[in-house]
Design a protein around this motif. Structure first.
Motif, PDB file in Angstrom:
ATOM      1  N   GLU A 124       0.825  -1.200   0.000  1.00  0.00           N
ATOM      2  CA  GLU A 124       0.000   0.000   0.000  1.00  0.00           C
ATOM      3  C   GLU A 124       0.868   1.263   0.000  1.00  0.00           C
ATOM      4  N   ILE A 125       0.316   2.306  -0.603  1.00  0.00           N
ATOM      5  CA  ILE A 125       0.945   3.624  -0.552  1.00  0.00           C
ATOM      6  C   ILE A 125       0.223   4.450   0.515  1.00  0.00           C
ATOM      7  N   GLN A 126       0.966   4.886   1.489  1.00  0.00           N
ATOM      8  CA  GLN A 126       0.410   5.766   2.509  1.00  0.00           C
ATOM      9  C   GLN A 126       1.132   7.096   2.471  1.00  0.00           C
ATOM     10  N   TYR A 127       0.647   8.028   3.295  1.00  0.00           N
ATOM     11  CA  TYR A 127       1.218   9.370   3.286  1.00  0.00           C
ATOM     12  C   TYR A 127       1.666   9.771   4.686  1.00  0.00           C
ATOM     13  N   THR A 128       2.810  10.433   4.727  1.00  0.00           N
ATOM     14  CA  THR A 128       3.298  11.051   5.950  1.00  0.00           C
ATOM     15  C   THR A 128       3.589  12.526   5.636  1.00  0.00           C
ATOM     16  N   ILE A 129       4.393  13.191   6.459  1.00  0.00           N
ATOM     17  CA  ILE A 129       4.691  14.594   6.212  1.00  0.00           C
ATOM     18  C   ILE A 129       6.173  14.787   5.887  1.00  0.00           C
ATOM     19  N   GLY A 130       6.455  15.854   5.175  1.00  0.00           N
ATOM     20  CA  GLY A 130       7.810  16.258   4.837  1.00  0.00           C
ATOM     21  C   GLY A 130       7.771  17.680   4.330  1.00  0.00           C
ATOM     22  N   ASP A 144      -2.796  21.759  -3.164  1.00  0.00           N
ATOM     23  CA  ASP A 144      -3.728  21.192  -2.186  1.00  0.00           C
ATOM     24  C   ASP A 144      -3.016  20.292  -1.181  1.00  0.00           C
ATOM     25  N   SER A 145      -1.909  19.667  -1.598  1.00  0.00           N
ATOM     26  CA  SER A 145      -1.203  18.769  -0.687  1.00  0.00           C
ATOM     27  C   SER A 145      -0.459  19.528   0.410  1.00  0.00           C
ATOM     28  N   GLN A 146      -0.349  20.861   0.255  1.00  0.00           N
ATOM     29  CA  GLN A 146       0.290  21.690   1.273  1.00  0.00           C
ATOM     30  C   GLN A 146      -0.737  22.402   2.156  1.00  0.00           C
ATOM     31  N   ARG A 147      -1.943  21.861   2.234  1.00  0.00           N
ATOM     32  CA  ARG A 147      -3.005  22.457   3.060  1.00  0.00           C
ATOM     33  C   ARG A 147      -3.243  21.590   4.298  1.00  0.00           C
ATOM     34  N   PHE A 148      -3.121  22.226   5.473  1.00  0.00           N
ATOM     35  CA  PHE A 148      -3.292  21.503   6.729  1.00  0.00           C
ATOM     36  C   PHE A 148      -4.092  22.341   7.721  1.00  0.00           C
ATOM     37  N   SER A 149      -4.834  21.655   8.583  1.00  0.00           N
ATOM     38  CA  SER A 149      -5.583  22.305   9.655  1.00  0.00           C
ATOM     39  C   SER A 149      -4.867  22.061  10.971  1.00  0.00           C
ATOM     40  N   GLU A 205      -6.349  17.875   2.083  1.00  0.00           N
ATOM     41  CA  GLU A 205      -6.524  17.150   0.821  1.00  0.00           C
ATOM     42  C   GLU A 205      -7.036  15.740   1.077  1.00  0.00           C
ATOM     43  N   LEU A 206      -6.471  15.077   2.083  1.00  0.00           N
ATOM     44  CA  LEU A 206      -6.886  13.703   2.388  1.00  0.00           C
ATOM     45  C   LEU A 206      -8.109  13.663   3.290  1.00  0.00           C
ATOM     46  N   GLY A 207      -8.330  14.731   4.072  1.00  0.00           N
ATOM     47  CA  GLY A 207      -9.387  14.696   5.077  1.00  0.00           C
ATOM     48  C   GLY A 207      -9.064  13.724   6.190  1.00  0.00           C
ATOM     49  N   GLN A 208      -7.772  13.565   6.493  1.00  0.00           N
ATOM     50  CA  GLN A 208      -7.326  12.572   7.463  1.00  0.00           C
ATOM     51  C   GLN A 208      -6.371  13.191   8.481  1.00  0.00           C
ATOM     52  N   THR A 209      -6.311  12.574   9.659  1.00  0.00           N
ATOM     53  CA  THR A 209      -5.448  13.009  10.747  1.00  0.00           C
ATOM     54  C   THR A 209      -4.138  12.221  10.728  1.00  0.00           C
ATOM     55  N   LEU A 210      -3.037  12.893  11.042  1.00  0.00           N
ATOM     56  CA  LEU A 210      -1.755  12.209  11.136  1.00  0.00           C
ATOM     57  C   LEU A 210      -1.737  11.349  12.393  1.00  0.00           C
ATOM     58  N   MET A 211      -1.447  10.050  12.223  1.00  0.00           N
ATOM     59  CA  MET A 211      -1.456   9.094  13.321  1.00  0.00           C
ATOM     60  C   MET A 211      -0.039   8.611  13.606  1.00  0.00           C
ATOM     61  N   LYS A 267       2.232   3.347  17.812  1.00  0.00           N
ATOM     62  CA  LYS A 267       2.793   3.327  19.161  1.00  0.00           C
ATOM     63  C   LYS A 267       4.076   2.504  19.256  1.00  0.00           C
ATOM     64  N   LYS A 268       4.206   1.492  18.419  1.00  0.00           N
ATOM     65  CA  LYS A 268       5.369   0.606  18.494  1.00  0.00           C
ATOM     66  C   LYS A 268       6.500   1.073  17.581  1.00  0.00           C
ATOM     67  N   THR A 269       6.187   1.322  16.314  1.00  0.00           N
ATOM     68  CA  THR A 269       7.227   1.663  15.344  1.00  0.00           C
ATOM     69  C   THR A 269       7.552   3.157  15.326  1.00  0.00           C
ATOM     70  N   LYS A 270       6.644   3.978  15.878  1.00  0.00           N
ATOM     71  CA  LYS A 270       6.777   5.445  15.900  1.00  0.00           C
ATOM     72  C   LYS A 270       6.676   6.062  14.501  1.00  0.00           C
ATOM     73  N   ILE A 271       6.198   5.283  13.546  1.00  0.00           N
ATOM     74  CA  ILE A 271       6.006   5.804  12.191  1.00  0.00           C
ATOM     75  C   ILE A 271       4.723   6.628  12.152  1.00  0.00           C
ATOM     76  N   ARG A 272       4.784   7.783  11.478  1.00  0.00           N
ATOM     77  CA  ARG A 272       3.626   8.662  11.352  1.00  0.00           C
ATOM     78  C   ARG A 272       3.023   8.523   9.959  1.00  0.00           C
ATOM     79  N   SER A 273       1.718   8.352   9.911  1.00  0.00           N
ATOM     80  CA  SER A 273       1.026   8.279   8.624  1.00  0.00           C
ATOM     81  C   SER A 273      -0.413   8.731   8.812  1.00  0.00           C
ATOM     82  N   PHE A 274      -1.000   9.222   7.734  1.00  0.00           N
ATOM     83  CA  PHE A 274      -2.382   9.694   7.798  1.00  0.00           C
ATOM     84  C   PHE A 274      -3.344   8.510   7.683  1.00  0.00           C
ATOM     85  N   ALA A 275      -4.451   8.611   8.402  1.00  0.00           N
ATOM     86  CA  ALA A 275      -5.444   7.540   8.389  1.00  0.00           C
ATOM     87  C   ALA A 275      -6.834   8.134   8.594  1.00  0.00           C
TER      88      ALA A 275
END
Length: 357
Positions: free
Chosen positions: A214-220, A229-234, A247-253, A256-264
């Motif tokens: 799967e392709i997921q999204y994080t921040i950079g 639109d990909s540079q728009r955040f609340s 753009e995704l309508g999703q929260t950055l999560m 807890k174990k890997t400490k990886i951040r991704s939107f969901a």
């Protein structure tokens, strides 16, 4: 091993230091956005601010230097700093002029307040305040009036017992620094922001990452493009807040174990994840443990360090200013004609302009 007077020595002390975990502690500049610099005042004449219950400034605020600085921060333009006399007496400074002091003042802690101007991108003007009949009236001018953010509020720097309410300025009915009386449902937030580091020319952006098939999204970070639109955040304006991709309508999560951040999405969360929490501190964006995003919006290696001109400074631009929760439905700050209003709908864009007072 442990000597009460001289600290740690010997094998026991070395062992304790070798195994001990020390919690990093940093000052919270987000409450009133002010800091102090010890300055020579020998060639200046100062006047002192009288106790004033309208501003909740009482004798208790000068019992020690910490309390005095704390109160000074909330007094906006009314306080220029704190002085200590030779006898240990503390005073709040109302003004500084050329000349010599009549009293023997040992130390002067000069205040610098980190303020924002609210700039409307459509009109090119800023929110300005002018006192009329005891209340600051809102207008749009080429040069606006400064505010400082505190507990999700915009507080007037020039009139620090008034807060911005969208249509008008409202007088605070309680001590400004009493966070327990702040209604969390009435705080301000920012939506659809382009978050810029103007020193590096970068903005926060979505970045692809692989998770199995799967392709997921994080921040950079990417070169600033206010149309992207990909540079728009609340985000929030103070306190702790979650980061939402518009753009995704999703929260950055945060896993807890890997400490990886991704939107969901809401229905894509699991027990293994929790919202990644951020906060402002001295115009920098910090994670939960106090590590800031660097100038390229990568996770910084070190902990937060204060600077009056930080390389990690982030400026919210082209945002919608919104109420977190408004029963009337009028949650957006907009410009109608020459007036600033609250509305149910609108696409008015606002940017922060920083200054130090």
């Amino acid at each position: 091993g442990i000597n009460a007077e001289y600290g740690y020595d010997g094998l026991c002390g070395d062992a304790v230091l070798g195994k001990a975990c020390f919690t990093p502690v940093f000052y919270d500049y987000d409450r009133a956005n002010a800091y102090y610099t010890e300055t020579d005042i020998s060639l200046s004449r100062v006047s002192f601010l009288a106790y004033d219950r309208d501003f909740h400034f009482t004798e208790e605020d000068t019992l020690n230097i910490g309390l005095a600085k704390n109160r000074c921060a909330w007094l906006g333009s009314k306080c220029k700093g704190v002085v200590e006399a030779a006898d240990g007496e503390l005073k709040i400074v109302a003004s500084i002029q050329k000349g010599r002091n009549r009293r023997d003042l040992v130390k002067f802690f000069q205040k610098t307040q980190m303020v924002v101007y609210l700039h409307n991108e459509d009109t090119g003007k800023q929110i300005s305040l002018k006192m009329k009949r005891g209340f600051p009236k809102i207008a749009l001018k080429n040069k606006g009036s400064p505010f400082f953010t505190s507990y999700g509020r915009f507080i007037s720097y020039n009139f620090p017992n008034f807060e911005f309410e969208g249509n008008s300025m409202v007088q605070l009915s309680f001590d400004i620094k009493n966070s327990q009386k702040v209604n969390p449902e009435a705080q301000w937030a920012l939506e659809e922001c382009n978050l810029q580091n103007k020193k590096s020319g970068m903005s926060l952006d979505l970045k692809e990452m692989e998770d199995g098939n799967e392709i997921q999204y994080t921040i950079g970070g990417s070169a600033t493009d206010v149309q992207s639109d990909s540079q728009r955040f609340s985000i929030g304006i103070s306190g702790t807040w979650e980061l939402v991709s518009d753009e995704l309508g999703q929260t950055l999560m945060l896993n807890k174990k890997t400490k990886i951040r991704s939107f969901a999405p809401e229905n894509g969360r699991s027990r293994k994840t929790k919202p990644a929490v951020y906060r402002w501190n001295a115009r920098q964006i910090l994670g939960r443990v106090g590590k800031p995003l660097d100038e390229n919006f990568e996770k910084g290696a070190g902990y937060f360090e204060f600077s009056s001109d930080p390389v990690n400074e982030v400026t919210p631009t082209h945002c919608k200013i919104v109420r977190k929760n408004d029963d009337s439905g009028q949650k957006l700050v907009v410009v109608k004609g020459k007036n600033v209003k609250m509305a149910r709908e609108g696409d008015d864009r606002w940017s922060f302009e920083y200054d130090d007072m």
